[in-house]
Design a protein around this motif. Structure first.
Motif, PDB file in Angstrom:
ATOM      1  N   GLN A  28       0.813  -1.224   0.000  1.00 18.59           N
ATOM      2  CA  GLN A  28       0.000   0.000   0.000  1.00 18.59           C
ATOM      3  C   GLN A  28       0.843   1.268   0.000  1.00 18.59           C
ATOM      4  N   ALA A  29       2.146   1.103   0.218  1.00 14.19           N
ATOM      5  CA  ALA A  29       2.983   2.269   0.518  1.00 14.19           C
ATOM      6  C   ALA A  29       3.048   3.297  -0.605  1.00 14.19           C
ATOM      7  N   HIS A  30       3.199   2.828  -1.838  1.00  9.08           N
ATOM      8  CA  HIS A  30       3.333   3.785  -2.934  1.00  9.08           C
ATOM      9  C   HIS A  30       2.093   4.665  -3.091  1.00  9.08           C
ATOM     10  N   ASP A  31       0.936   4.015  -3.057  1.00 12.05           N
ATOM     11  CA  ASP A  31      -0.306   4.776  -3.200  1.00 12.05           C
ATOM     12  C   ASP A  31      -0.489   5.762  -2.057  1.00 12.05           C
ATOM     13  N   LEU A  32      -0.158   5.326  -0.854  1.00 11.17           N
ATOM     14  CA  LEU A  32      -0.351   6.199   0.296  1.00 11.17           C
ATOM     15  C   LEU A  32       0.626   7.384   0.243  1.00 11.17           C
ATOM     16  N   HIS A  33       1.812   7.102  -0.245  1.00 13.52           N
ATOM     17  CA  HIS A  33       2.800   8.176  -0.398  1.00 13.52           C
ATOM     18  C   HIS A  33       2.253   9.231  -1.364  1.00 13.52           C
ATOM     19  N   ASP A  34       1.716   8.768  -2.493  1.00 14.55           N
ATOM     20  CA  ASP A  34       1.117   9.687  -3.476  1.00 14.55           C
ATOM     21  C   ASP A  34      -0.037  10.462  -2.864  1.00 14.55           C
ATOM     22  N   GLU A  35      -0.833   9.742  -2.074  1.00 14.65           N
ATOM     23  CA  GLU A  35      -2.010  10.384  -1.482  1.00 14.65           C
ATOM     24  C   GLU A  35      -1.615  11.518  -0.546  1.00 14.65           C
ATOM     25  N   ILE A  36      -0.620  11.264   0.304  1.00  9.06           N
ATOM     26  CA  ILE A  36      -0.214  12.295   1.260  1.00  9.06           C
ATOM     27  C   ILE A  36       0.392  13.488   0.519  1.00  9.06           C
ATOM     28  N   LEU A  37       1.180  13.201  -0.516  1.00 10.42           N
ATOM     29  CA  LEU A  37       1.723  14.287  -1.333  1.00 10.42           C
ATOM     30  C   LEU A  37       0.591  15.098  -1.961  1.00 10.42           C
ATOM     31  N   ASP A  38      -0.398  14.396  -2.531  1.00 11.06           N
ATOM     32  CA  ASP A  38      -1.534  15.086  -3.161  1.00 11.06           C
ATOM     33  C   ASP A  38      -2.235  16.010  -2.179  1.00 11.06           C
ATOM     34  N   ARG A  39      -2.428  15.506  -0.975  1.00 10.76           N
ATOM     35  CA  ARG A  39      -3.166  16.297   0.012  1.00 10.76           C
ATOM     36  C   ARG A  39      -2.371  17.496   0.500  1.00 10.76           C
ATOM     37  N   ALA A  40      -1.094  17.282   0.719  1.00 13.05           N
ATOM     38  CA  ALA A  40      -0.244  18.390   1.162  1.00 13.05           C
ATOM     39  C   ALA A  40      -0.200  19.455   0.061  1.00 13.05           C
ATOM     40  N   GLU A  41      -0.127  18.994  -1.180  1.00 12.51           N
ATOM     41  CA  GLU A  41      -0.048  19.900  -2.317  1.00 12.51           C
ATOM     42  C   GLU A  41      -1.363  20.651  -2.500  1.00 12.51           C
ATOM     43  N   ALA A  42      -2.469  19.925  -2.359  1.00 12.66           N
ATOM     44  CA  ALA A  42      -3.780  20.553  -2.553  1.00 12.66           C
ATOM     45  C   ALA A  42      -4.010  21.666  -1.539  1.00 12.66           C
ATOM     46  N   ALA A  43      -3.481  21.500  -0.343  1.00 18.55           N
ATOM     47  CA  ALA A  43      -3.655  22.529   0.690  1.00 18.55           C
ATOM     48  C   ALA A  43      -2.973  23.826   0.246  1.00 18.55           C
ATOM     49  N   ILE A  44      -1.850  23.701  -0.431  1.00 21.65           N
ATOM     50  CA  ILE A  44      -1.130  24.868  -0.921  1.00 21.65           C
ATOM     51  C   ILE A  44      -1.840  25.461  -2.141  1.00 21.65           C
ATOM     52  N   VAL A  45      -2.290  24.574  -3.040  1.00 27.18           N
ATOM     53  CA  VAL A  45      -3.014  25.018  -4.238  1.00 27.18           C
ATOM     54  C   VAL A  45      -4.231  25.843  -3.845  1.00 27.18           C
ATOM     55  N   ASP A  46      -5.003  25.337  -2.885  1.00 27.40           N
ATOM     56  CA  ASP A  46      -6.243  26.010  -2.504  1.00 27.40           C
ATOM     57  C   ASP A  46      -5.990  27.341  -1.807  1.00 27.40           C
ATOM     58  N   LEU A  47      -4.763  27.530  -1.333  1.00 27.48           N
ATOM     59  CA  LEU A  47      -4.429  28.834  -0.737  1.00 27.48           C
ATOM     60  C   LEU A  47      -3.928  29.797  -1.813  1.00 27.48           C
ATOM     61  N   GLY A  48      -3.761  29.255  -3.023  1.00 28.60           N
ATOM     62  CA  GLY A  48      -3.354  30.114  -4.132  1.00 28.60           C
ATOM     63  C   GLY A  48      -1.896  30.538  -4.081  1.00 28.60           C
ATOM     64  N   LEU A  49      -1.049  29.717  -3.475  1.00 29.64           N
ATOM     65  CA  LEU A  49       0.369  30.066  -3.393  1.00 29.64           C
ATOM     66  C   LEU A  49       1.144  29.429  -4.541  1.00 29.64           C
ATOM     67  N   ALA A  50       2.206  30.072  -4.953  1.00 25.94           N
ATOM     68  CA  ALA A  50       3.097  29.496  -5.957  1.00 25.94           C
ATOM     69  C   ALA A  50       4.006  28.496  -5.248  1.00 25.94           C
ATOM     70  N   TYR A  51       4.242  27.379  -5.893  1.00 23.80           N
ATOM     71  CA  TYR A  51       5.062  26.378  -5.223  1.00 23.80           C
ATOM     72  C   TYR A  51       5.723  25.467  -6.240  1.00 23.80           C
ATOM     73  N   ARG A  99      12.378   7.651   0.335  1.00 21.63           N
ATOM     74  CA  ARG A  99      11.988   8.512  -0.777  1.00 21.63           C
ATOM     75  C   ARG A  99      11.244   9.693  -0.185  1.00 21.63           C
ATOM     76  N   THR A 100      11.611  10.877  -0.596  1.00 22.03           N
ATOM     77  CA  THR A 100      10.973  12.074  -0.048  1.00 22.03           C
ATOM     78  C   THR A 100      10.674  13.093  -1.133  1.00 22.03           C
ATOM     79  N   PHE A 101       9.464  13.628  -1.100  1.00 21.45           N
ATOM     80  CA  PHE A 101       9.123  14.771  -1.936  1.00 21.45           C
ATOM     81  C   PHE A 101       8.988  15.990  -1.033  1.00 21.45           C
ATOM     82  N   ASP A 102       9.592  17.081  -1.438  1.00 15.79           N
ATOM     83  CA  ASP A 102       9.447  18.328  -0.706  1.00 15.79           C
ATOM     84  C   ASP A 102       8.517  19.255  -1.470  1.00 15.79           C
ATOM     85  N   ILE A 103       7.747  20.012  -0.728  1.00 14.44           N
ATOM     86  CA  ILE A 103       6.985  21.096  -1.340  1.00 14.44           C
ATOM     87  C   ILE A 103       7.580  22.398  -0.836  1.00 14.44           C
ATOM     88  N   GLU A 104       7.916  23.275  -1.760  1.00  7.35           N
ATOM     89  CA  GLU A 104       8.435  24.585  -1.394  1.00  7.35           C
ATOM     90  C   GLU A 104       7.488  25.646  -1.928  1.00  7.35           C
TER      91      GLU A 104
END
Length: 428
Positions: free
Chosen positions: A296-319, A335-340
């Motif tokens: 399940q790990a790969h899908d869950l990793h994608d899911e958490i990234l999606d959610r963290a990213e969506a929180a930034i998208v909905d705030l209208g920030l550039a990242y 494996r790590t993805f960073d959002i800046e």
RNA sequence: GGAGGGAUGGCAGAGCGGACGAUUGCGACGGUCUUGAAAACCGUUGGGCCUUCAAGGGUCCCGGGGGUUCGAAUCCCCCUCCCUCCGCCA
């Protein structure tokens, strides 16, 4: 912690993976030497113990038959064996301790598809979303520490007077915005993630499970008198939520989220990023967390990234999203993805989330296992974590991005429900 | 902080020096019976390490650590945690 069995079974694979981080592999060779000796010692001790048990049973039988006098020789033999067992046990424990001590310092193996590299410059930019850094207006080119002063919503000077450098204090609508961001971060994940409010002071073992100890003790605040540590992230207590437990596969994936204060000494960063909220010793963060099976790990990793990213998208920030290279990976991560986010006033990319897949590295340290539905041995779970919302840097990027020409700040629509209907922050 | 009482398998609860990894009950799972279910009956039902292709075998674990003994769940010491009462307290 790496899997000793895997190291034994495929030493070259494990060593090659660790070497990809630029880490020395000599400690692993040392571990294998100790491990081989340890198994020999344990095996011999077990055989002798088996013999002692047999003798004891005989002695017991003689006693019952009223022939206790005949047991003297057996007793002497058993005592001898006991002495030898004690020696072997002591050696075995010593070897186990050595192995553990070495392994506690060895970082996780990077995932096969984790990009190679020798430093932060080799991180791969996966995508850049939002405005081009050159597209911001002059009114947005004011750093948040100046905006904070102007509007009376951020009071760094007095925070420093109370607590020292790199502490912050929010005031008025600035404080309200902090609270709003936290609730925003929690509420949007409430559909799948159970909210946990854990302790922020934890034992040494708890800090060890995530990999923050023993190697990175200098980065953490310690309450020596009580043997406690202030957590640097909710990931720490959440990892220990199931420590020592065996869960059913049906309970996985288990999704958790936690809002906590986070404490970081930033030992290696003195003098860097000291302005405003770029780097502070204490801050609020909503963490998303997951335990799951390897499948399940790969899908869950994608899911958490999606959610963290969506929180930034909905705030209208550039990242932008970064795929961290082997050299920049945290010790526990495979494996790590960073959002800046881009902060136009400070003109900086600010790391606001690090979404990591730790494989079974932390689970092994925390001893969190699951029982496969299909039967068979219990297995270590996989653990994943990522910031759902890290307050200070998002706060900073937000006030800079949403600064109007008149100096006031527009509250983005997504936060309206969390600001009691307030849509604009002006001077007090 | 002071005084007392506890800690045994998923849960409840025996055992208090020898054949005990542990009686028993409940729960769960499988089976028999049944049109189906319930009841009844039968069986299964922890984890670690070593060895092994596997099957199996060995060993350890009765909160944690040490001790006594040929032999410890059982006796002794220390620690941790929990409960009750007192004190303090958001």
């Amino acid at each position: 912690m790496l899997d000793l069995r895997q190291l034994r079974a495929e030493p070259d694979t494990v060593k090659a993976a660790v070497a990809r981080r630029g880490e020395p592999t000599a400690p692993l060779d040392q571990v294998m030497v100790h491990d081989e000796r340890r198994r020999a010692v344990v095996s011999e001790a077990d055989d002798l113990r088996s013999e002692v048990k047999r003798i004891s049973a005989e002695v017991g039988a003689l006693h019952r038959d009223g022939r206790a006098g005949e047991a003297d020789e057996l007793r002497a033999r058993s005592r001898e064996l006991g002495a030898r067992i004690d020696e072997l046990d002591a050696e075995g424990e010593q070897l186990s301790e050595w192995i553990r001590r070495i392994l506690l310092f060895v970082p996780n193996m990077p995932a096969e598809d984790c990009p190679g590299g020798s430093g932060p410059d080799d991180n791969v930019v996966v995508r850049t979303v939002g405005h081009d850094p050159s597209s911001f207006g002059e009114h947005q080119r004011v750093p948040h520490w100046d905006i904070g002063d102007e509007l009376g919503i951020l009071d760094i000077d007095r925070a420093v007077r109370m607590s020292g450098a790199m502490f912050a204090m929010y005031r008025g609508l600035g404080a309200r915005l902090v609270r709003g961001l936290i609730d925003y971060g929690l509420d949007r994940n409430r559909d799948l993630y159970e909210e946990i409010r854990p302790p922020t002071l934890v034992r040494t073992e708890t800090m060890t499970s995530t990999g923050h100890l023993p190697k990175f003790a200098d980065d953490a605040y310690q309450l020596e008198r009580d043997g406690l540590w202030a957590i640097p992230t909710a990931e720490v207590p959440l990892t220990s939520l199931l420590s020592g437990e065996i869960v059913e596969e049906a309970d996985l994936p288990m999704r958790l989220m936690g809002h906590t204060s986070c404490f970081r000494r930033e030992a290696g960063s003195a003098g860097r990023d000291t302005r405003g909220l770029l780097r502070v010793h204490e801050f609020d963060k909503v963490e998303l967390y997951g335990f799951c099976t390897p499948e399940q790990a790969h899908d869950l990793h994608d899911e958490i990234l999606d959610r963290a990213e969506a929180a930034i998208v909905d705030l209208g920030l550039a990242y932008r999203v970064l795929d961290l290279c082997t050299a920049d990976l945290g010790a526990a991560s495979a494996r790590t993805f960073d959002i800046e986010v881009y902060a136009p006033g400070a003109d900086r990319w600010l790391e606001v989330s690090s979404i990591s897949w730790c494989r079974d590295y932390q689970a092994r340290r925390a001893n969190v296992r699951y029982r496969p539905a299909a039967g068979g041995r219990t297995q270590m779970v996989h653990s994943l974590n990522g910031s759902g919302l890290a307050v200070p840097r998002v706060w900073a990027a937000l006030v800079e991005t949403y600064r109007r020409p008149d100096g006031s700040i527009e509250v983005p629509e997504a936060l309206h429900p969390y600001m009691g209907g307030i849509t604009s922050i002006g001077p007090r």
